[in-house]
Design a protein around this motif. Structure first.
Motif, PDB file in Angstrom:
ATOM      1  N   SER A 177       0.836  -1.203   0.000  1.00 36.08           N
ATOM      2  CA  SER A 177       0.000   0.000   0.000  1.00 36.08           C
ATOM      3  C   SER A 177       0.868   1.249   0.000  1.00 36.08           C
ATOM      4  CB  SER A 177      -0.906   0.024   1.232  1.00 36.08           C
ATOM      5  OG  SER A 177      -1.791  -1.049   1.182  1.00 36.08           O
TER       6      SER A 177
ATOM      7  N   ASP B  31      -5.343  -0.327  -4.984  1.00 40.25           N
ATOM      8  CA  ASP B  31      -4.823  -0.924  -3.754  1.00 40.25           C
ATOM      9  C   ASP B  31      -5.838  -1.913  -3.195  1.00 40.25           C
ATOM     10  OD1 ASP B  31      -3.486  -1.616  -1.498  1.00 40.25           O
ATOM     11  OD2 ASP B  31      -3.523   0.366  -0.562  1.00 40.25           O
ATOM     12  N   GLU B  32      -5.619  -3.178  -3.448  1.00 39.49           N
ATOM     13  CA  GLU B  32      -6.515  -4.254  -3.029  1.00 39.49           C
ATOM     14  C   GLU B  32      -7.985  -3.908  -3.294  1.00 39.49           C
ATOM     15  OE1 GLU B  32      -5.613  -6.622   0.181  1.00 39.49           O
ATOM     16  OE2 GLU B  32      -3.640  -5.782   0.597  1.00 39.49           O
TER      17      GLU B  32
HETATM   18 MG   LIG Z   1      -2.217  -2.681   2.015  1.00 42.35          MG
END
Ligand SMILES: [Mg+2]
Ligand SMILES: Nc1ncnc2c1ncn2[C@@H]1O[C@H](COP(=O)(O)OP(=O)(O)OP(=O)(O)O)[C@@H](O)[C@H]1O
Lengths: 221, 264
Positions: free
Chosen positions: B63, B183-184
């Motif tokens: 991240s 991000d995810e």
């Molecule tokens: Mg993360």
């Protein structure tokens, strides 16, 4: 039974109370918002000023602030806020004092509202390319305001009652007239009841209405 | 093509406009959170039109890497350049650069007090200075494209997670970004919604969008990624093709990680 009301302009006095409240409410909403913006700004000097202002002003009795506007600002420094007659000067000075005082509470209410806005909202806004002022004005403050309608309603109700302090510098609002009537008439309890009722008429609907607004405006997440 | 000399020069400095293929370049990037060293000498190049999947154990710095690219996270040392231009300091210029970098978050982060349509027009109007009509037209086109055209007048909280994430993708695309960071994007979603989001992302990849995607979705990595970057403990441990990474990882760290996510 209500003969004692003869010859007194009770409605006129309450109208002055309403005007004091409205102008002060608008002013403290604006200045309070500016203060809250300063308190979350990335500029240390601004944050410092905002914090200093709120902590100082919140801890001074309102009476002292109102009397200072008259003795300090007007009589010593000659600030008359563009007005000619004493009545108008005192009215404006009282509004100024009420704004200076109430805005500290508006600021704190708003700041707690700002804290309810998730950081992700700010990051998403910054990631779009919005600048600090835009993030604050378009994303953070609108959500903060919606979450603090309730606390702001309390500030407004407190402000309505606080306008009675303007009597200290001779603004002819409800409390001043009440004092005059109590001195002249032998109806202490009835007179007090009439004025208490007058304030309830102003504050109760405000509270109910803003309670409803608060539920309507709440941001669903 | 001049083979060596040009490359040697760009090892040292970023020369604006000259490196035509690289869209994002990270050079020796370091980042700490207090005593925690989260990015350790990270260098990474993302070429135009390339899809890079970043994968790795929790806390590995994925991240942070993603957020450093549009400077939501400020790095301690090293250099990051987008389209040949080093990231500027906080201010107007950085805001302009961020507008060119789309970002999609794990938790969607749609503006809760605005409708779906307003979410997608806001940046166009306030950052790109487009007129309301043009912005709405574009927004409706994008919402249709990601399959939520009928939800335009609802508020985010009224949508499912998968729908919200697709709106978030549309919101980012509305800025006509040069690159998209994810991000995810599917890890907060119920399983049945993951595919609708991944399908939108696959389509984007097919359309040639440059993408950096932090995800553990191996199916997506295999079908859409040009590169897989394996990150652990703040370092890029392995950088290779998806096929090679998933069938024959070179490092023990990667093998260990893969065995864990394969047999959970
Ligand atoms: Mg993360
Ligand atoms: N704002 C912060 N302040 C302090 N530490 C942080 C902060 N953000 C992240 N960290 C720490 O930095 C390390 C790397 O975090 P990062 O979020 O980049 O990892 P990640 O690879 O994305 O992990 P995950 O798979 O759990 O999302 C973690 O140990 C994390 O706890």
């Amino acid at each position: 039974m209500f003969d004692f009301l003869q010859g007194y302009d009770v409605l006129g006095a309450f109208w002055t109370t309403v005007q004091l409240t409205l102008w002060s409410a608008i002013g403290s909403l604006l200045w309070g918002t500016a203060l809250a913006a300063m308190r979350v700004s990335p500029v240390p000097v601004m944050r410092g000023f905002g914090t200093w202002y709120v902590n100082v002003v919140r801890n001074i009795p309102l009476t002292v602030i109102i009397i200072f506007t008259s003795l300090g600002l007007f009589q010593t420094l000659g600030v008359s806020l563009g007005a000619g007659t004493f009545t108008v000067i005192n009215f404006r000075l009282a509004v100024l004092g009420l704004i200076a005082y109430t805005s500290a509470f508006v600021c704190e209410a708003l700041r707690s509202g700002i804290n309810t806005v998730p950081l992700g909202q700010v990051e998403a806004a910054r990631a779009l390319g919005l600048g600090f002022t835009q993030v604050l004005g378009l994303i953070v403050l609108p959500q903060a305001f919606r979450s603090v309608v309730g606390p702001l309603a309390n500030v407004l109700i407190a402000l309505t009652k606080n306008t009675t302090v303007a009597a200290a510098i001779g603004v002819p609002e409800a409390a001043l007239l009440m004092r005059e009537m109590i001195e002249n008439e032998a109806q202490l309890i009835l007179i007090s009841a009439v004025f208490a009722a007058g304030f309830l008429v102003l504050t109760l609907p405000t509270g109910l209405f803003l309670g409803w607004v608060s539920r309507k405006a709440a941001v669903r997440r | 093509m001049e083979p060596t000399s040009g490359a040697a020069v760009s090892e040292q400095t970023f020369t604006p406009g000259t490196s035509s293929r690289a869209l994002v370049e990270l050079r020796h990037v370091d980042k700490h959170f207090g005593p925690l060293h989260v990015l350790r000498d990270v260098s990474l190049t993302v070429d135009r039109g390339e899809v890079v999947v970043v994968i790795g154990p929790s806390g590995g710095g994925k991240s942070t890497l993603c957020r450093a690219i549009n400077r939501l996270e400020v790095i301690d040392s090293g250099e990051i350049a987008i389209d040949g231009r080093p990231l500027p300091a906080e201010g107007r210029e950085l805001a302009r650069l961020r507008a060119d970098v789309g970002m999609v978050f794990q938790s969607f982060n749609l503006f809760a007090h605005k409708t779906v349509l307003q979410n997608v027009t806001l940046g166009q109007i306030k950052v790109r200075r487009k007129g309301r009509k043009a912005a709405e037209e574009r927004a409706r086109g994008l919402l249709d494209r990601v399959g939520v055209g009928t939800q335009a007048d609802k508020y985010p909280a009224q949508l499912s997670g998968g729908q919200q994430q697709r709106v978030a993708i549309a919101r980012a695309l509305a800025m006509d970004p040069k690159i998209m960071l994810f991000d995810e994007p599917t890890s907060a979603l119920d399983p049945e919604m993951i595919n609708e989001v991944l399908e939108v992302m696959r389509q984007l990849a097919r359309d040639g969008m440059t993408m950096v995607v932090v995800t553990h979705e191996m199916g997506f990595a295999r079908s859409a990624a040009n590169h897989v970057v394996f990150m652990a403990d703040g370092r890029i441990v392995e950088e290779t093709t998806p096929d090679e990474f998933f069938t024959a990882p070179r490092t023990d760290r990667a093998r260990d990680f893969l065995s864990k996510i394969l047999h959970h």
